[in-house]
Every structure is written in structure tokens, then in C-alpha cells.
Design an enzyme around this catalytic site. Structure first.
Site, PDB file in Angstrom:
ATOM      1  N   LYS A   6      60.155  33.475  58.891  1.00 13.47           N
ATOM      2  CA  LYS A   6      60.558  34.616  59.724  1.00 13.47           C
ATOM      3  C   LYS A   6      62.063  34.581  59.975  1.00 13.47           C
ATOM      4  O   LYS A   6      62.732  35.619  59.959  1.00 13.47           O
ATOM      5  CB  LYS A   6      59.805  34.593  61.049  1.00 13.47           C
ATOM      6  CG  LYS A   6      60.262  35.686  62.013  1.00 13.47           C
ATOM      7  CD  LYS A   6      59.455  35.709  63.287  1.00 13.47           C
ATOM      8  CE  LYS A   6      59.979  36.813  64.226  1.00 13.47           C
ATOM      9  NZ  LYS A   6      59.149  36.960  65.427  1.00 13.47           N
ATOM     10  N   HIS A  39      36.558  47.332  22.527  1.00 16.56           N
ATOM     11  CA  HIS A  39      36.873  48.158  23.699  1.00 16.56           C
ATOM     12  C   HIS A  39      35.810  48.024  24.782  1.00 16.56           C
ATOM     13  O   HIS A  39      35.313  49.014  25.316  1.00 16.56           O
ATOM     14  CB  HIS A  39      37.071  49.616  23.289  1.00 16.56           C
ATOM     15  CG  HIS A  39      38.175  49.799  22.298  1.00 16.56           C
ATOM     16  ND1 HIS A  39      39.485  49.519  22.589  1.00 16.56           N
ATOM     17  CD2 HIS A  39      38.156  50.207  21.004  1.00 16.56           C
ATOM     18  CE1 HIS A  39      40.232  49.757  21.515  1.00 16.56           C
ATOM     19  NE2 HIS A  39      39.449  50.167  20.547  1.00 16.56           N
TER      20      HIS A  39
END
Length: 516
Positions: A137, A275
């Protein structure tokens, strides 16, 4: 600004000592805790014990040592705030400029097959994430390292400039929050599973990058492959690649589809994928005969496809596979002779997944996550198998023993074909596949056309019910002798009557297998 004081507390001590020595040489004082402090002292690295900073002993078996105002004030103070600086001065607290922390090994702990709940809980880190978050932070002023891979860059910058750059601190802070988010995700998942909350009010998952990919489905799409941290070995993420080029996005997607199908079978089986749909599936007395059936099912579509086998690949099978262009061969193993044959095709990817001959089993806590715009759909994987007591013969004629065997074979495969799906099978191999069509009779026509003359005497499987009798009529014209489908349409009787008129045996399973 410069780095004058560092706090180091790590579980994984890889690379720590050389890094710490470089910090000390650059004039950095080191604060440390517990085992890390002991190691540093043993290696001759000057270290200040955490209790000297907090004025409080490490207590509760080490559960509480860094959770103290003297630590977090030193991390969170805004260095260009006169008020913050004055408060620290009044309280006799010194700033901490660098935090080096990695966390208790929670993932490694719960991965153990014999882990106890108590052991898992004990390996939830509290102080570590808190320090990381405080430092991250305040990254405008504090550097924070959670990954040993960053030791070199941080050391170089401190040696050169006395501090890290703001750009580096921002990147390090972002990595910290990714790391703690992933850590918390594993904890929340584990605890949720323990209490049976498998689909809770919020669903957090985490993945670890396995590799960057050149592109996604198409060259203009960015992509990477991530693996689930605790996935079992029956996955592409845990396969051993024995040869060939790097896997692509489409390779991985199709390989995953191949694995799902081949694991349906206990007998020797080979699946060819194109596919994400099966273009050929065969079972046989051995893997060579199974491959031959998968190949003959559609010798055109298998070209450039992906093949998965649930038995080791021997020399004869490898010789047959070498005759055509394949992208990938997946198997539980390859004999030395097979590897020698396939090595002649340098770009052919060989993947070994050692337990691939084990049929798939339902895993209660494993879900498929499908992103959609603004969210995700989450569901169980479709592990449903056909049970004998679920089979309902609905026609006048019952399937023969051979027809029933072919129907069961077809049912195992059709559930992996994109909906709407129709599949034809004969002699333990697929002979026609109609995938992803907007209506079921259209899928049937594609499968029948592909099968050609072989359709006569074959069986048909449908992933969902027939909305009307037209699919049966198409099957009857092609010479189909038996059909397996879920049933459940309000117009089921039309299909049953059509079967009876044509002498076709039909069974209902009561289970739909949509795959979109």
C-alpha cells in the site's frame, strides 16, 4: 529516499543469503524473525531480532511476532507527511524501507494426500500477508519483495542508487497483491470445500502461469496458458512434453477435449480431435487396432489433428501415425522404439500423461468456469455415465447384443460433440459426426452423409431428445438399425412410432448431454 532498513521473514529461503549479504554491503540494516533470523545469524549476516524493534517477545508459538505498531507504523508512514514523521519521532519508531516476505506453504500443505485439517489451518499465514499489504500500500516509499526472482533487480537498483525506482516499486506492489489474492483464494476454496460450500455467494479462483503463448485462437488475440495450482496429473497442464514445438492456444484447447473423450474408455481407445470435436474414435483389442479405427473413421479430417490414446504407443502404432500430419500425440507412455520413429517428425508434439489409462472419475469440487461478458457461468464437469438401470427400451424391437454395445460406445462419444450433435457408430468406431448444428435433423444429415454406405447397419446417438420424428425418418432411409437418445420430448411418441414402422430399436437414457 534510500533503503536503510529491511525486514526479512521468509518460509522459502532460496537465494536469501546472497541477497541479504548484498543488502548489508549496501548499508542496509536487516530486521528478521524466527527461523529466518537464525539462518542469517548462522551465515554471518548481521541481523536485528524482531523483538528488539517491537519490545515484545514472539509469542503463541510464533503466531504473533510482527503484528505490532512498531512494525506497521514503520511500514505505513507517509514519508513526506510532516505529521506522520513527527508522530514516529515522538513514539521512537523508525521507518522500514524494504520488506522481503514469502508466506507459509499453504498450497504445498493441502496438496499432501494425508494433510489434516489442523495442519492446513496452522499453515495459514497472518503476519506475512499483513506486512506485505502494508508495504505494498505504501509503495510510494517502501519496496516489497515476495518473489525470489526479484532479488537481483532490487539488489542492483539499491547498489546503484541507494533505492529502487518508483516504477519498480509499483510493479512489486502489484505482484504482492496478485500473490496475496491467490493465497487467499486457495484458503477460501479449501475452507469452503471442507464445509460443503461448493458454489458460494462469491467464487474466487486462481491460476498460475505455465507459459506465454504466441497468440490465441487467432493471431490478433493475446493469450497465455495458466494451470490450476492443485490440478491432478490427468491434465495438459501436468503433461510431460517429450518433443516438438511449443503448444499453441488451439493445441491446448483441442488436447483437453481429446483427454476428456479418451478417458471415457477402459478398453484400448484412440481419439482424433479437430476443432474440439471428435473426428474419429475407435476402440480395439490393442492400441494399434484402435488407432486404425480412429483413422478410418475420417481419414480426411484427422489430417492436422490431435490424437490421444489411453495405452502406451508402440513401434507399429507409431509407424502408422507417422504416415500422416498430426499436431500432437498424447499417451500414457511411448516405447523407445516408438520415440525413435516419431523423432523423425521434429515438429510433432508428444505429450506423456502417465495415468491416462485410468477412466475419468467424478470430482465433486471441480467446476468448469466459462467466462461471459460481465461474469462467468460455473458448473460441474459432465462426468455422467450411462447406468444399466437407466436404459429404457421404448420400441417394439429390442437392440441386439451387438447393437447395444455399439449404442453404449456411441453414447460415450456423443456427449463430447458440440450440440446439436448426432453421431453414427459401427464396429467400435465412429463413422459419422454431425456437430454444432442449429437443428438436429441437420446434424443427422451431416453424420449420415459422412458415413455414406457405412451408415447401413450402424447405430445413431443423439446428445438431446428428438423434437419430432424427422431425425428418425432420416435414420431409417440411411439404414440405421438402432438409436440411443435421452427422450423427454412432448413428441417422443412420433419418434417411437417412426422407429417401429422402420424396425429400428430405440432406447432412452433419461440424460441429456448438451455441450455448447
Amino acid at each position: 529516499m534510500s533503503v536503510k532498513k529491511a525486514l526479512i521473514s521468509v518460509s522459502d529461503k532460496t537465494g536469501l543469503i546472497p541477497f541479504a549479504r548484498r543488502l548489508v554491503a549496501a548499508g542496509v540494516q536487516i530486521i528478521s524473525t524466527g527461523g529466518t533470523a537464525s539462518l542469517l545469524k548462522a551465515e554471518g549476516v548481521p541481523v536485528i531480532g524482531i523483538s528488539e524493534v517491537t519490545g515484545f517477545p514472539e509469542i503463541l508459538d510464533g503466531r504473533v511476532k510482527t503484528l505490532h505498531p512498531n512494525i506497521h507504523s514503520g511500514l505505513l508512514a507517509v514519508r513526506d507527511s510532516e505529521a506522520h514523521v513527527q508522530q514516529l519521532k515522538d513514539l521512537g519508531i523508525e521507518t522500514i524501507d524494504l520488506v522481503v516476505v514469502n508466506l507459509y506453504p499453504f498450497k504445498e500443505t493441502i496438496a499432501k494426500p494425508d494433510v489434516t485439517y489442523e495442519d492446513a489451518i496452522e499453515n495459514i499465514d497472518i503476519g506475512g500477508p499483513t506486512m506485505l499489504r502494508s508495504a505494498a500500500k505504501n509503495h510510494a516509499f517502501v519496496s516489497v519483495v515476495v518473489d525470489a526472482a526479484d532479488y537481483e533487480k532490487v539488489a542492483e537498483e539499491i547498489e546503484a542508487n541507494g533505492d529502487t525506482t518508483l516504477e519498480t516499486r509499483r510493479k512489486l506492489a502489484a505482484k504482492v497483491f496478485r500473490h496475496t489474492a491467490a493465497y487467499d483464494a486457495l484458503i477460501s476454496r479449501y475452507l469452503s470445500e471442507q464445509v460443503g460450500e461448493l458454489l458460494p455467494e462469491s467464487y474466487t479462483v486462481t491460476y498460475e502461469k505455465a507459459q506465454d503463448l504466441r497468440y490465441g485462437e487467432n493471431p490478433h488475440q493475446r493469450a497465455a496458458f495458466y494451470r490450476e495450482p492443485l490440478s491432478d496429473q490427468l491434465s495438459i497442464g501436468n503433461a510431460s512434453q517429450l518433443q516438438g514445438k511449443e503448444l499453441s492456444y488451439n493445441n491446448i484447447n483441442d488436447a483437453d477435449a481429446a483427454l476428456a473423450i479418451v478417458r471415457e474408455f477402459a478398453e484400448p481407445a484412440v481419439v482424433a480431435i479437430k476443432h474440439s470435436n471428435p473426428c474419429g474414435v475407435g476402440i480395439g483389442a490393442d492400441i494399434r487396432s484402435a488407432y486404425q479405427k480412429a483413422y478410418e473413421a475420417d481419414p480426411v479430417s484427422i489430417f492436422g489433428g490431435i490424437v490421444a490414446a489411453n495405452r502406451p504407443i508402440d513401434r507399429d502404432t507409431a509407424l502408422a501415425m507417422k504416415e500422416i500430419f498430426l499436431e500432437i500425440i498424447i499417451a500414457p507412455d511411448f516405447t523407445e522404439e516408438a520415440l525413435a520413429v516419431l523423432a523423425e517428425k521434429k515438429n510433432l508434439r508428444l505429450l506423456r500423461i502417465s495415468a491416462l489409462n485410468e477412466p475419468a472419475k467424478k470430482v465433486d469440487n471441480l467446476f468448469r468456469v466459462a467466462p461471459v461478458a460481465g461474469g462467468a457461468l460455473i458448473q460441474d464437469f459432465d462426468y455422467k455415465q450411462l447406468e444399466e438401470n437407466e436404459i429404457q427400451v421404448v420400441t417394439d424391437r429390442k437392440p441386439s447384443e451387438e447393437e447395444m454395445a455399439q449404442l453404449k460406445f456411441a453414447w460415450k462419444v456423443v456427449k463430447h460433440v458440440k450440440s446439436n450433435a448426432i453421431l453414427l457408430a459401427k464396429d467400435n468406431m465412429t463413422i459419422g459426426v454431425g456437430a454444432g448444428q442449429m437443428n438436429r435433423v441437420g446434424a443427422a444429415k451431416i453424420a449420415i452423409e459422412q458415413a455414406g454406405a457405412l451408415a447401413s447397419g450402424a447405430v445413431m446417438a443423439s446428445d438431446a431428445f428428438f423434437p419430432m420424428g424427422d431425425t428418425v425418418e432420416a435414420a431409417a432411409k440411411a439404414g440405421i438399425t438402432a438409436i440411443i437418445q435421452p427422450g423427454g420430448s412432448i413428441r417422443d411418441q412420433e419418434s417411437i412410432d417412426a422407429c417401429n414402422r422402420a424396425g429400428i430399436a430405440m432406447i432412452f437414457t433419461g440424460t441429456r448431454h448438451f455441450k455448447h
